[in-house]
Every structure is written in C-alpha cells, then in structure tokens.
Design a protein around this motif. Structure first.
Motif, PDB file in Angstrom:
ATOM      1  N   ASP A 164       5.626  -1.331   6.026  1.00 23.29           N
ATOM      2  CA  ASP A 164       7.275  -1.584   5.107  1.00 23.29           C
ATOM      3  C   ASP A 164       7.176  -1.316   3.500  1.00 23.29           C
ATOM      4  OD1 ASP A 164      10.483  -1.438   5.365  1.00 23.29           O
ATOM      5  OD2 ASP A 164      10.151  -3.933   5.057  1.00 23.29           O
ATOM      6  N   TYR A 165       8.467  -0.954   3.213  1.00 21.36           N
ATOM      7  CA  TYR A 165       7.936  -0.493   1.666  1.00 21.36           C
ATOM      8  C   TYR A 165       9.625  -0.853   0.837  1.00 21.36           C
ATOM      9  CZ  TYR A 165       7.153   2.025  -2.544  1.00 21.36           C
ATOM     10  OH  TYR A 165       6.600   2.438  -3.472  1.00 21.36           O
ATOM     11  N   PRO A 166       9.344  -1.921   0.230  1.00 19.97           N
ATOM     12  CA  PRO A 166      10.643  -2.273  -0.937  1.00 19.97           C
ATOM     13  C   PRO A 166      11.145  -1.186  -1.645  1.00 19.97           C
ATOM     14  CG  PRO A 166       8.584  -3.233  -1.410  1.00 19.97           C
ATOM     15  CD  PRO A 166       8.197  -2.574  -0.594  1.00 19.97           C
ATOM     16  N   TYR A 167      12.428  -0.710  -1.332  1.00 21.08           N
ATOM     17  CA  TYR A 167      13.107   0.022  -2.674  1.00 21.08           C
ATOM     18  C   TYR A 167      13.883  -0.836  -3.754  1.00 21.08           C
ATOM     19  CZ  TYR A 167      12.860   3.344   1.633  1.00 21.08           C
ATOM     20  OH  TYR A 167      12.859   4.331   2.187  1.00 21.08           O
ATOM     21  N   SER A 168      12.996  -2.062  -4.013  1.00 21.70           N
ATOM     22  CA  SER A 168      13.646  -2.469  -5.097  1.00 21.70           C
ATOM     23  C   SER A 168      12.374  -2.792  -6.118  1.00 21.70           C
ATOM     24  CB  SER A 168      14.434  -4.046  -5.059  1.00 21.70           C
ATOM     25  OG  SER A 168      13.036  -5.226  -4.259  1.00 21.70           O
ATOM     26  N   VAL A 169      12.693  -3.620  -7.749  1.00 27.07           N
ATOM     27  CA  VAL A 169      11.582  -2.927  -8.345  1.00 27.07           C
ATOM     28  C   VAL A 169      11.781  -4.717  -8.507  1.00 27.07           C
ATOM     29  CG1 VAL A 169      10.232  -2.780 -10.746  1.00 27.07           C
ATOM     30  CG2 VAL A 169      10.839  -0.886  -8.589  1.00 27.07           C
ATOM     31  N   GLY A 170      10.679  -5.100  -8.565  1.00 29.41           N
ATOM     32  CA  GLY A 170      10.514  -6.733  -9.285  1.00 29.41           C
ATOM     33  C   GLY A 170       9.910  -7.815  -9.027  1.00 29.41           C
TER      34      GLY A 170
ATOM     35  N   ALA B 188       5.459  -8.995  -4.520  1.00 30.71           N
ATOM     36  CA  ALA B 188       4.810 -10.298  -4.059  1.00 30.71           C
ATOM     37  C   ALA B 188       5.084  -9.235  -2.176  1.00 30.71           C
ATOM     38  CB  ALA B 188       5.742 -11.555  -3.857  1.00 30.71           C
ATOM     39  N   TYR B 189       6.186  -8.666  -1.762  1.00 28.73           N
ATOM     40  CA  TYR B 189       6.686  -8.098  -0.654  1.00 28.73           C
ATOM     41  C   TYR B 189       5.322  -6.978  -0.065  1.00 28.73           C
ATOM     42  CZ  TYR B 189       9.311  -6.886   3.503  1.00 28.73           C
ATOM     43  OH  TYR B 189       9.326  -6.205   4.743  1.00 28.73           O
ATOM     44  N   LEU B 190       5.704  -6.084  -1.352  1.00 24.85           N
ATOM     45  CA  LEU B 190       4.533  -5.161  -1.116  1.00 24.85           C
ATOM     46  C   LEU B 190       2.651  -5.552  -0.457  1.00 24.85           C
ATOM     47  CD1 LEU B 190       4.295  -2.506  -0.799  1.00 24.85           C
ATOM     48  CD2 LEU B 190       4.463  -2.094  -3.477  1.00 24.85           C
ATOM     49  N   LYS B 191       3.029  -6.511  -1.673  1.00 26.66           N
ATOM     50  CA  LYS B 191       1.446  -6.670  -1.974  1.00 26.66           C
ATOM     51  C   LYS B 191       1.039  -7.957  -0.278  1.00 26.66           C
ATOM     52  CE  LYS B 191      -2.242 -10.537  -3.558  1.00 26.66           C
ATOM     53  NZ  LYS B 191      -2.069 -12.048  -3.954  1.00 26.66           N
ATOM     54  N   ALA B 192       2.018  -8.310   0.175  1.00 29.52           N
ATOM     55  CA  ALA B 192       1.912  -8.673   1.492  1.00 29.52           C
ATOM     56  C   ALA B 192       1.367  -7.321   2.675  1.00 29.52           C
ATOM     57  CB  ALA B 192       2.498  -9.652   2.292  1.00 29.52           C
ATOM     58  N   GLU B 193       2.741  -6.557   2.502  1.00 29.87           N
ATOM     59  CA  GLU B 193       2.146  -5.095   3.270  1.00 29.87           C
ATOM     60  C   GLU B 193       1.405  -4.668   3.410  1.00 29.87           C
ATOM     61  OE1 GLU B 193       4.665  -4.278   5.572  1.00 29.87           O
ATOM     62  OE2 GLU B 193       5.261  -6.323   5.553  1.00 29.87           O
ATOM     63  N   VAL B 194       0.761  -4.209   1.967  1.00 30.22           N
ATOM     64  CA  VAL B 194      -0.335  -3.781   2.042  1.00 30.22           C
ATOM     65  C   VAL B 194      -1.600  -5.166   2.365  1.00 30.22           C
ATOM     66  CG1 VAL B 194      -2.539  -3.299   0.468  1.00 30.22           C
ATOM     67  CG2 VAL B 194      -0.401  -2.377  -0.333  1.00 30.22           C
ATOM     68  N   GLU B 195      -2.082  -5.867   2.651  1.00 30.60           N
ATOM     69  CA  GLU B 195      -2.587  -6.671   2.653  1.00 30.60           C
ATOM     70  C   GLU B 195      -3.087  -7.333   4.595  1.00 30.60           C
ATOM     71  OE1 GLU B 195      -2.698  -9.973  -0.844  1.00 30.60           O
ATOM     72  OE2 GLU B 195      -1.461 -10.139   0.679  1.00 30.60           O
ATOM     73  N   GLY B 196      -1.948  -6.447   4.941  1.00 29.13           N
ATOM     74  CA  GLY B 196      -2.023  -6.763   6.516  1.00 29.13           C
ATOM     75  C   GLY B 196      -2.238  -5.573   6.858  1.00 29.13           C
ATOM     76  N   LEU B 197      -1.809  -4.325   6.366  1.00 29.60           N
ATOM     77  CA  LEU B 197      -2.494  -2.689   6.584  1.00 29.60           C
ATOM     78  C   LEU B 197      -3.900  -2.718   6.429  1.00 29.60           C
ATOM     79  CD1 LEU B 197      -1.914  -0.196   7.315  1.00 29.60           C
ATOM     80  CD2 LEU B 197      -2.103   0.735   4.744  1.00 29.60           C
TER      81      LEU B 197
END
Length: 198
Positions: free
Chosen positions: A41-47, A52-61
């Motif tokens: 999943d990829y957030p469509y917001s910035v901040g 933090a959300y994207l980092k968790a997704e990358v770590e899961g991948l």
C-alpha cells in the motif's frame, strides 16, 4: 494470464500506484494463480505520518521477499538504486521545465517517455542514461530556439496516463493539428520536498 501467455509466478507483489486499476489487477492475478502474495500500500499524502506508514510497508515487503526468495536485501545495491533515482528525478524536473518554453523542444512521444521510464525502470542505470540523452537533446533545441514541431499551433495539458497502446494518436495531434503536449499529470506532480525524508 488466462490464456497462458503469462507464466505462473512464484510470488505476486501488488502495489496501489500509479492508479487504482492496479489494485483490481492484483486481486484478479492473485485469484488466478494463488501462491504467496503481498500487497504494497502507498499513502497519497505527504508528511511524517505518511513516511512512517510507507516505512512499515517497505519493511513488510522486505520481510516477504526475503522469506520467499531466500535472499537478504543488499543495502548497498538499494542505496545505488536510490542515488540513480534521485538523479533521474532531477533530470525529469529539468525536462518538464523545458516543456514550458515556447516553442516546446520535445514532441509528445519524447516527453511521455519520462513517465514510462519512471514507472517501469526507476533506479536503473539505463533509465538514467536515457533521461540524460533526452535532456541533452531538449537543451540543444532550446539553445537553437527550435521547437519539436515545424509549427506549434496548440499547447495541450494531458491529464491521466498516455494511450501507450495507441501512441499514433499523439502523432495525429502533432501532424494534423500542430498540437504538442507541454505538460501531463505526472509532470505536474509537485516533487519539491520529496527527498527531505531520505
């Protein structure tokens, strides 16, 4: 996939970008083939929260890929790819800026290639090389005040993806109407500040 042209994958990774159709395609392919799957999943917001959300997704991948391939992530290769990606983005921004000039130094097909390269080949040395060549060609035309078309009569903004299966439509716009695409949805993305988190 149903016809057998697409060989059965060992693992399936889906991603929510660049558009929502990828979500549905991932579900259909997953149902057809089964096996280990991961949806990124990829957030469509910035901040900070999005990072933090994207980092968790990358770590899961990374965990998923390491588990199912038996290989560990090589951070040095990742860092090289990110450095190439950053340099590529700098060139894309310069290429997009050159399209603002009158006349535009790039044909619609040339400009659309930045989208295809970034979507399919981000972080690859060959992608960087192709963007360097495109930027150089655009700057040579700018220096000569030479437009991509013999006569530029219309300047278009193109929202959404390009018709990659029917790119002759862009040729028709140019040859038949003197219309060149000078900005597109991906080119309008406000990239400023993207790398402050890296």
């Amino acid at each position: 996939a149903k016809s057998g042209i697409l060989p059965p994958p060992d693992i399936i990774v889906g991603v929510a970008t660049p558009c929502d159709s990828n979500v549905m395609m991932f579900e259909v392919i997953s149902d057809l083939f089964g096996g280990p799957t991961y949806f990124f999943d990829y957030p469509y917001s910035v901040g900070e929260e999005a990072v933090a959300y994207l980092k968790a997704e990358v770590e899961g991948l990374v965990r998923f890929l390491e588990e199912h391939t038996g290989q560990k992530l090589d951070l040095s290769i990742l860092e090289q790819s990110l450095a190439i990606s950053r340099r590529s983005q700098e060139l894309v921004e310069k290429i997009q800026d050159s399209r603002k000039l009158v006349p535009s130094p790039l044909r619609s097909r040339e400009a659309s290639s930045t989208m295809a390269l970034r979507l399919c080949c981000e972080g690859q040395p060959a992608t960087l090389k192709a963007l360097e060549i495109l930027y150089k060609e655009s700057q040579e035309r700018v220096a000569k005040r030479q437009g991509a078309l013999p006569e530029e009569r219309h300047r278009l903004a193109w929202m959404g993806g390009f018709p990659f299966s029917e790119m002759n439509l862009l040729d028709w716009l140019e040859k038949g109407h003197g219309a060149v695409i000078v900005c597109d949805g991906l080119g309008l993305k406000p990239w400023e500040g993207v790398y402050k988190y890296t």
